[in-house]
Design a protein around this motif. Structure first.
Motif, PDB file in Angstrom:
ATOM      1  N   ASP A  96       3.019  -3.361 -14.220  1.00  0.00           N
ATOM      2  CA  ASP A  96       3.650  -4.662 -14.706  1.00  0.00           C
ATOM      3  C   ASP A  96       4.558  -5.248 -13.725  1.00  0.00           C
ATOM      4  O   ASP A  96       4.370  -6.703 -13.569  1.00  0.00           O
ATOM      5  N   LEU A  97       5.277  -4.871 -12.942  1.00  0.00           N
ATOM      6  CA  LEU A  97       6.302  -5.432 -12.101  1.00  0.00           C
ATOM      7  C   LEU A  97       5.647  -5.949 -10.891  1.00  0.00           C
ATOM      8  O   LEU A  97       5.938  -7.004 -10.553  1.00  0.00           O
ATOM      9  N   CYS A  98       4.703  -5.316 -10.463  1.00  0.00           N
ATOM     10  CA  CYS A  98       3.763  -5.473  -9.491  1.00  0.00           C
ATOM     11  C   CYS A  98       2.896  -6.903  -9.455  1.00  0.00           C
ATOM     12  O   CYS A  98       3.138  -7.841  -8.819  1.00  0.00           O
ATOM     13  N   TYR A  99       2.586  -6.965 -10.758  1.00  0.00           N
ATOM     14  CA  TYR A  99       1.992  -8.095 -11.404  1.00  0.00           C
ATOM     15  C   TYR A  99       2.834  -9.352 -11.320  1.00  0.00           C
ATOM     16  O   TYR A  99       2.592 -10.546 -10.768  1.00  0.00           O
ATOM     17  N   GLN A 100       4.199  -9.188 -12.038  1.00  0.00           N
ATOM     18  CA  GLN A 100       5.247 -10.264 -12.193  1.00  0.00           C
ATOM     19  C   GLN A 100       5.638 -10.530 -10.732  1.00  0.00           C
ATOM     20  O   GLN A 100       5.648 -11.821 -10.271  1.00  0.00           O
ATOM     21  N   ARG A 101       5.620  -9.896  -9.823  1.00  0.00           N
ATOM     22  CA  ARG A 101       6.063 -10.133  -8.205  1.00  0.00           C
ATOM     23  C   ARG A 101       5.052 -10.643  -7.609  1.00  0.00           C
ATOM     24  O   ARG A 101       5.097 -10.747  -6.139  1.00  0.00           O
ATOM     25  N   GLY A 102       3.721 -10.901  -7.939  1.00  0.00           N
ATOM     26  CA  GLY A 102       2.694 -11.455  -7.088  1.00  0.00           C
ATOM     27  C   GLY A 102       1.684 -10.205  -6.359  1.00  0.00           C
ATOM     28  O   GLY A 102       1.042 -10.996  -5.537  1.00  0.00           O
ATOM     29  N   TYR A 103       1.969  -9.043  -6.762  1.00  0.00           N
ATOM     30  CA  TYR A 103       1.028  -8.137  -5.909  1.00  0.00           C
ATOM     31  C   TYR A 103      -0.284  -8.207  -6.699  1.00  0.00           C
ATOM     32  O   TYR A 103      -0.659  -8.011  -7.899  1.00  0.00           O
ATOM     33  N   ARG A 104      -1.527  -8.404  -5.659  1.00  0.00           N
ATOM     34  CA  ARG A 104      -2.629  -8.113  -6.554  1.00  0.00           C
ATOM     35  C   ARG A 104      -3.617  -7.127  -5.822  1.00  0.00           C
ATOM     36  O   ARG A 104      -4.711  -6.754  -6.456  1.00  0.00           O
ATOM     37  N   THR A 105      -3.150  -6.448  -4.797  1.00  0.00           N
ATOM     38  CA  THR A 105      -3.900  -5.395  -4.238  1.00  0.00           C
ATOM     39  C   THR A 105      -2.704  -4.492  -3.948  1.00  0.00           C
ATOM     40  O   THR A 105      -1.699  -4.410  -3.137  1.00  0.00           O
ATOM     41  N   LEU A 117       0.775  -1.249  -0.269  1.00  0.00           N
ATOM     42  CA  LEU A 117       0.060   0.003  -0.062  1.00  0.00           C
ATOM     43  C   LEU A 117       0.893   1.346  -0.014  1.00  0.00           C
ATOM     44  O   LEU A 117       0.337   2.343   0.353  1.00  0.00           O
ATOM     45  N   HIS A 118       2.118   1.122  -0.418  1.00  0.00           N
ATOM     46  CA  HIS A 118       2.935   2.235  -0.517  1.00  0.00           C
ATOM     47  C   HIS A 118       3.925   2.171  -1.456  1.00  0.00           C
ATOM     48  O   HIS A 118       5.201   1.624  -1.392  1.00  0.00           O
ATOM     49  N   LEU A 119       3.652   2.871  -2.594  1.00  0.00           N
ATOM     50  CA  LEU A 119       4.855   2.878  -3.836  1.00  0.00           C
ATOM     51  C   LEU A 119       4.700   4.060  -4.557  1.00  0.00           C
ATOM     52  O   LEU A 119       3.584   4.724  -4.667  1.00  0.00           O
ATOM     53  N   HIS A 120       5.970   4.237  -5.289  1.00  0.00           N
ATOM     54  CA  HIS A 120       5.939   5.377  -5.918  1.00  0.00           C
ATOM     55  C   HIS A 120       6.339   5.163  -7.475  1.00  0.00           C
ATOM     56  O   HIS A 120       6.710   3.984  -7.789  1.00  0.00           O
ATOM     57  N   THR A 121       5.900   6.148  -8.332  1.00  0.00           N
ATOM     58  CA  THR A 121       6.124   5.942  -9.837  1.00  0.00           C
ATOM     59  C   THR A 121       6.895   7.120 -10.172  1.00  0.00           C
ATOM     60  O   THR A 121       7.274   8.148  -9.327  1.00  0.00           O
ATOM     61  N   ASP A 122       7.216   7.368 -11.280  1.00  0.00           N
ATOM     62  CA  ASP A 122       7.972   8.504 -11.780  1.00  0.00           C
ATOM     63  C   ASP A 122       7.097   9.766 -12.114  1.00  0.00           C
ATOM     64  O   ASP A 122       7.471  10.736 -12.349  1.00  0.00           O
ATOM     65  N   CYS A 123       5.702   9.745 -11.445  1.00  0.00           N
ATOM     66  CA  CYS A 123       5.105  10.897 -11.432  1.00  0.00           C
ATOM     67  C   CYS A 123       5.575  11.694 -10.473  1.00  0.00           C
ATOM     68  O   CYS A 123       5.366  12.827  -9.941  1.00  0.00           O
ATOM     69  N   SER A 124       6.272  10.989  -9.175  1.00  0.00           N
ATOM     70  CA  SER A 124       6.782  11.646  -8.223  1.00  0.00           C
ATOM     71  C   SER A 124       8.499  11.311  -8.299  1.00  0.00           C
ATOM     72  O   SER A 124       9.001  11.483  -9.390  1.00  0.00           O
ATOM     73  N   ASP A 125       8.808  10.721  -7.299  1.00  0.00           N
ATOM     74  CA  ASP A 125      10.286  10.353  -7.558  1.00  0.00           C
ATOM     75  C   ASP A 125      10.729   8.878  -7.380  1.00  0.00           C
ATOM     76  O   ASP A 125      11.823   8.411  -7.515  1.00  0.00           O
ATOM     77  N   GLY A 126       9.780   8.138  -7.875  1.00  0.00           N
ATOM     78  CA  GLY A 126      10.233   6.626  -8.353  1.00  0.00           C
ATOM     79  C   GLY A 126      10.674   6.424  -9.516  1.00  0.00           C
ATOM     80  O   GLY A 126      10.845   7.514 -10.466  1.00  0.00           O
ATOM     81  N   ARG A 127      11.252   5.448 -10.030  1.00  0.00           N
ATOM     82  CA  ARG A 127      12.083   5.188 -11.345  1.00  0.00           C
ATOM     83  C   ARG A 127      11.276   4.687 -12.400  1.00  0.00           C
ATOM     84  O   ARG A 127      11.659   4.718 -13.706  1.00  0.00           O
ATOM     85  N   LEU A 128       9.933   4.046 -11.979  1.00  0.00           N
ATOM     86  CA  LEU A 128       9.341   3.358 -13.213  1.00  0.00           C
ATOM     87  C   LEU A 128       8.062   4.152 -13.603  1.00  0.00           C
ATOM     88  O   LEU A 128       7.562   4.847 -12.565  1.00  0.00           O
ATOM     89  N   SER A 129       7.617   4.094 -14.811  1.00  0.00           N
ATOM     90  CA  SER A 129       6.567   4.711 -14.901  1.00  0.00           C
ATOM     91  C   SER A 129       5.133   4.128 -14.416  1.00  0.00           C
ATOM     92  O   SER A 129       5.484   2.733 -13.902  1.00  0.00           O
ATOM     93  N   PRO A 130       4.058   4.619 -14.161  1.00  0.00           N
ATOM     94  CA  PRO A 130       2.866   3.989 -13.664  1.00  0.00           C
ATOM     95  C   PRO A 130       2.658   2.364 -14.383  1.00  0.00           C
ATOM     96  O   PRO A 130       2.492   1.574 -13.492  1.00  0.00           O
ATOM     97  N   LEU A 131       2.704   2.449 -15.657  1.00  0.00           N
ATOM     98  CA  LEU A 131       2.506   1.172 -15.992  1.00  0.00           C
ATOM     99  C   LEU A 131       3.635   0.207 -16.018  1.00  0.00           C
ATOM    100  O   LEU A 131       3.311  -0.800 -15.725  1.00  0.00           O
TER     101      LEU A 131
END
Ligand code: AMP
Ligand code: MN
Ligand code: MN
Ligand code: MN
Length: 303
Positions: free
Chosen positions: A34-43, A16-30
């Motif tokens: 995709d990474l969340c899906y691959q690593r088994g996150y469903r919520t 329940l606490h993740l960042h994207t490059d819309c702020s200071d994360g390195r990944l785009s939201p998509l």
């Protein structure tokens, strides 16, 4: 694109606490989705600093992945001179007061970045605001992380943490605070948008008594389950939450920094947190549209 390091056996993880490059994360939201899906996150919840753009970008796409995405946000605020991060969940993402607050904070981020860069130039760094601003995501949110990444290009022997300590943290004489809104005023804005306010990473609070102040201001929950929070502190915050009938959440605070990527997926928030968060939300929406046309919100989660 992200390489899949491993196929995870457990496929219903929660973060329940993740960042994207819309702020200071390195990944785009998509990419993050995709990474969340691959690593088994469903919520999941995308809780970018002071912007909901990342969440809005993938909220429909998440359905295709079978990922439940909770509206999230991490608001920069302050209390007694210290920067405090307040998470907001389940807010109405069209609420004008909330969006106005984010716009206000982000205008001040630009001004502050210019001031920090001026100070860095004065001690010999040849870095340029426009160049850094070009590297930020489409939301135009600029923060110290973007500046740290630029410094790293020349100070290659330093880690990001060391760069923060030397140049960007509150104890550096180059530090420039953001102009934000106090915790006392931020919590009601979240509540008025139908949202739930949660104190982020409480282990980072510098002074005793701040947690009690924030509870007194009506915070709804505490982020207890963070991989970086030592167990003894998690137990202490759990106790505090129970004592004050606050809800409990958690998340990794993942920014996809190089040292974080391989391990992403090893952490999950207990399912009970989700139940409480969603039941709180349910209580909120059940109460909407009363005779005054106002939602009648709870101050506290009542188990
Ligand atoms: P800002 O929002 O511009 O004030 O920057 C705060 C962000 O900087 C935090 O959300 C972290 O992502 C990052 N940050 C803060 N302290 C450190 C540190 N010591 N090492 C690495 N990143 C940090
Ligand atoms: Mn950050
Ligand atoms: Mn934070
Ligand atoms: Mn965060």
């Amino acid at each position: 694109m992200i390489k899949m390091n491993r196929i995870d056996k457990k496929m219903n993880k929660i973060d329940l606490h993740l960042h994207t490059d819309c702020s200071d994360g390195r990944l785009s939201p998509l990419q993050l989705l995709d990474l969340c899906y691959q690593r088994g996150y469903r919520t999941i919840s995308i809780t970018d600093h002071d912007t909901i753009d990342g969440f809005l970008t993938v909220k429909e796409k998440a359905k295709e992945y079978g990922i439940d995405i909770i509206p999230g946000l991490e608001i920069s605020s302050y209390h007694k001179g210290a920067e405090i991060h307040i998470l907001a969940y389940h807010y109405d993402y069209e609420n004008s007061e909330l969006l106005g607050l984010l716009e206000y904070i982000n205008e001040s981020r630009i001004d502050r970045a210019r001031k920090i860069i001026d100070k860095l130039q004065s001690i010999g760094f040849s870095i340029d605001f426009d160049e850094i601003f070009e590297s930020v995501g489409s939301s135009g949110i600029i923060g110290r992380t973007h500046i740290a990444r630029e410094i790293m290009k020349t100070e290659t022997n330093l880690t990001v943490n060391e760069i923060f300590d030397r140049y960007l943290n509150e104890n550096s004489n180059l530090y420039v605070p953001k102009i934000t809104v106090s915790v006392k005023d931020t919590i009601p804005i979240i509540k008025d948008s139908g949202g739930i306010s949660v104190l982020a990473h409480p282990h980072r609070l510098r002074r005793n008594g701040i947690l009690d102040d924030i509870i007194a201001y009506g915070i709804d929950g505490i982020e207890v389950y963070c991989p970086k929070t030592p167990n003894y502190l998690q137990n202490m915050y759990l106790h505090k939450a129970n004592e004050n009938k606050l809800l409990v959440t958690g998340g990794s605070d993942f920014h996809c920094e190089p040292h974080e990527e391989a391990d992403f997926g090893s952490f999950s928030v207990p399912e009970s947190c989700l139940k409480y968060l969603n039941s709180f939300n349910q209580k909120t929406s059940d109460q909407e549209g009363d005779e005054y046309g106002q939602s009648n919100r709870f101050n506290r989660y009542q188990p």
